[in-house]
Design an enzyme around this catalytic site. Structure first.
Site, short mmCIF file in Angstrom:
data_model
loop_
_atom_site.label_atom_id
_atom_site.label_comp_id
_atom_site.label_asym_id
_atom_site.label_seq_id
_atom_site.Cartn_x
_atom_site.Cartn_y
_atom_site.Cartn_z
N TYR A 122 0.86 -1.20 0.00
CA TYR A 122 0.00 0.00 0.00
C TYR A 122 0.89 1.25 0.00
O TYR A 122 1.12 1.86 1.05
CB TYR A 122 -0.90 0.02 1.24
CG TYR A 122 -1.74 -1.22 1.41
CD1 TYR A 122 -2.88 -1.44 0.64
CD2 TYR A 122 -1.39 -2.17 2.37
CE1 TYR A 122 -3.65 -2.58 0.83
CE2 TYR A 122 -2.16 -3.31 2.56
CZ TYR A 122 -3.28 -3.51 1.79
OH TYR A 122 -4.04 -4.64 1.97
N GLU B 140 0.20 -7.20 9.18
CA GLU B 140 -1.04 -6.53 8.80
C GLU B 140 -2.22 -7.14 9.56
O GLU B 140 -3.08 -6.41 10.08
CB GLU B 140 -1.22 -6.67 7.28
CG GLU B 140 -2.38 -5.92 6.71
CD GLU B 140 -2.46 -6.07 5.20
OE1 GLU B 140 -3.45 -5.59 4.61
OE2 GLU B 140 -1.53 -6.66 4.59
N TRP C 127 -3.74 6.09 2.90
CA TRP C 127 -5.10 5.57 3.03
C TRP C 127 -5.82 6.31 4.15
O TRP C 127 -5.24 6.59 5.20
CB TRP C 127 -5.10 4.07 3.30
CG TRP C 127 -5.35 3.24 2.09
CD1 TRP C 127 -6.52 2.61 1.76
CD2 TRP C 127 -4.44 2.93 1.03
NE1 TRP C 127 -6.38 1.94 0.57
CE2 TRP C 127 -5.11 2.12 0.10
CE3 TRP C 127 -3.11 3.27 0.79
CZ2 TRP C 127 -4.51 1.63 -1.05
CZ3 TRP C 127 -2.50 2.80 -0.36
CH2 TRP C 127 -3.19 2.00 -1.27
N TRP D 244 -10.36 -10.20 5.31
CA TRP D 244 -11.38 -9.89 6.31
C TRP D 244 -12.39 -11.01 6.51
O TRP D 244 -13.48 -10.79 7.05
CB TRP D 244 -12.10 -8.60 5.93
CG TRP D 244 -11.24 -7.39 6.10
CD1 TRP D 244 -10.48 -6.77 5.14
CD2 TRP D 244 -11.02 -6.64 7.30
NE1 TRP D 244 -9.81 -5.70 5.67
CE2 TRP D 244 -10.12 -5.59 6.99
CE3 TRP D 244 -11.49 -6.77 8.62
CZ2 TRP D 244 -9.70 -4.66 7.95
CZ3 TRP D 244 -11.07 -5.84 9.55
CH2 TRP D 244 -10.19 -4.81 9.23
N TYR E 28 0.16 0.67 -7.83
CA TYR E 28 -1.02 0.15 -7.15
C TYR E 28 -2.19 0.21 -8.11
O TYR E 28 -2.32 1.17 -8.89
CB TYR E 28 -1.33 0.97 -5.89
CG TYR E 28 -2.53 0.46 -5.12
CD1 TYR E 28 -2.39 -0.58 -4.22
CD2 TYR E 28 -3.79 1.00 -5.33
CE1 TYR E 28 -3.49 -1.08 -3.53
CE2 TYR E 28 -4.89 0.51 -4.65
CZ TYR E 28 -4.74 -0.53 -3.76
OH TYR E 28 -5.84 -1.02 -3.10
N GLY F 70 -13.81 -0.51 4.80
CA GLY F 70 -12.50 -0.87 5.31
C GLY F 70 -12.31 -2.37 5.47
O GLY F 70 -11.19 -2.84 5.61
N ASP G 218 -12.78 -5.07 3.36
CA ASP G 218 -13.04 -5.20 1.93
C ASP G 218 -13.83 -6.44 1.51
O ASP G 218 -14.79 -6.34 0.76
CB ASP G 218 -11.71 -5.18 1.17
CG ASP G 218 -10.92 -3.92 1.39
OD1 ASP G 218 -11.29 -3.12 2.27
OD2 ASP G 218 -9.93 -3.71 0.69
#
Length: 437
Positions: free
Chosen positions: A44, A408, A48, A365, A98, A180, A182
């Site tokens: 990333y 992460e 953000w 997620w 990206y 957030g 995703d």
């Protein structure tokens, strides 16, 4: 630099707090660009939106001025309609580093800054208030709150007007990325009606830096691209038809917290705090009326296109625990400690129901535990008097960050790190936890 070079754990598993703080600070310094902090130098490489809010909460313990600058850079990319974009593209980073990059979004404010066209959860006023409190004198000298307040107020107006797509006082998201979270299983139903673009139409740069088993599938990514392109092609008009429109409890709970923070900011700059307090009460009431599922003991997302609640148990439904005075807090604590989320028995807080049909402990997620969400649940436990559970969660988060090299996110069953290491909001959360907040 790896964590193990600077941090030790004793046989009793007590962490070397000074070493951990030093290692977390090194992560944030390594990810600083001069005006903001990238979440990860590889995966990333831009700024953000909600990442920067969480990063600022950690940075305030190292440099309040730098934390102010973090938020000011994001606020400087605000659109005329008040929205804060979810990505602010770094002009010094190659355009193809990206995807979707600036050429895809074709968007930005009149200042010429290149951004995406969608948003992320509104943590920013909460972060701004806490950053101010870290050094009020420096903030006053720089005029930090006086400059931030009108921009934050405009951001909240945007959410309260243009994004009240259901007409009941809640802000809606129009893309899974706006949550957030995703690829949460909560979005599977609404996404099923979206025709994905073929994989040949895009090149995923995320798979250059992360295992495909940890990331959204190509089919889901094709749906994300379709939704983003349609929104773009309608000129980012929130009144246009949406194939995906959802009321998300985490997004709106964070709006409540930020409205309460904005009331404090208003007082500090001589503005009227009453509208912000009133808005916080209204959103809280709408959350309870629209999204609370009493039989399940959890807040659910609501599909505004298909109609009705989305009966998937994601961690977004626990985030309202952080709202002060929430009348169903005890029910949420029971759900958090139950079989679905296993608080106290797994690593941190899983992002999806451990017993759910779509649970995957490694894929983004769809099950892994995330540090920013763990911090929000931690704050909720403190808010509602669950100090022992809050301390156990805090210890779990610090251990996980240490063992995973500031990953992460982590597998809630094994504690194994996934995604990027040296992740900025993981390091920021560690700093916040070590500071005793």
């Amino acid at each position: 630099m790896t964590f193990t070079a600077t941090v030790r754990a004793t046989r009793s598993d007590r962490l070397d707090a000074a070493g951990l703080r030093h290692a977390a600070a090194r992560v944030l310094m390594a990810n600083w660009t001069g005006s903001s902090t990238v979440p990860s130098r590889t995966l990333y490489p831009h700024q953000w939106s909600w990442d920067s809010a969480f990063i600022a909460l950690g940075l305030r313990h190292l440099s309040p001025r730098r934390a102010q600058r973090e938020l000011e850079t994001l606020l400087g990319a605000q659109w005329d309609d008040g929205r804060l974009p979810h990505i602010v593209f770094d002009a010094a980073t190659p355009a193809d580093a990206y995807f979707p990059g600036p050429a895809f979004w074709r968007a930005g404010p009149n200042s010429g800054v290149r951004t995406s066209g969608i948003v992320q959860p509104p943590v920013h006023a909460l972060a701004a208030w806490q950053v101010y409190r870290a050094d009020p004198a420096e903030a006053a000298r720089r005029g930090f709150l006086a400059r931030a307040y009108p921009r934050l107020a405009a951001w909240h107006r945007y959410l309260g007007t243009r994004r009240d797509l259901g007409g009941h006082g809640l802000a809606a998201i129009v893309h899974p990325w706006e949550s957030g979270m995703d690829n949460s299983p909560c979005w599977d139903g609404p996404l099923a009606r979206v025709e994905p673009v073929p994989p040949s139409c895009f090149r995923r740069r995320d798979l250059d830096h992360a295992a495909s088993a940890d990331r959204p599938t190509d089919r889901d990514y094709g749906r994300y691209v379709r939704l983003a392109a349609d929104y773009r092609d309608h000129g980012y008009d929130d009144a246009a038809p949406h194939a995906f429109a959802v009321e998300d409890p985490a997004f709106n709970a964070l709006l409540v917290l930020s409205e309460l923070a904005l009331a404090r900011i208003a007082e500090a700059v001589g503005a009227d705090p009453a509208p912000h307090r009133r808005r916080a009460e209204e959103v809280t009431a709408a959350l309870l009326d629209r999204l609370w599922d009493a039989p399940g003991g959890l807040f659910l997302c609501r599909d505004l296109v298909g109609g009705g609640p989305i009966r998937e148990h994601g961690v977004a439904g626990l985030v309202p625990l952080a709202v002060p005075g929430l009348p169903v807090a005890a029910d949420l604590v029971r759900t958090a400690c139950g079989e679905r989320f296993g608080l106290g028995r797994v690593h941190m807080v899983p992002s999806y129901d451990l017993t759910g049909h779509a649970f995957d402990p490694a894929r983004y997620w769809r099950g892994p535990s995330w540090f920013n969400i763990g911090r929000l649940v931690h704050l909720g436990l403190l808010e509602h008097g669950e100090s022992a559970r809050a301390e156990a969660l805090r210890a779990s988060m610090l251990r996980a960050a240490a063992r995973s090299d500031f990953a992460e996110y982590i597998d809630p069953l094994t504690g194994e790190g996934h995604g990027s290491t040296g992740f900025a909001w993981t390091a920021a959360t560690v700093l916040d936890l070590l500071a005793g907040g």
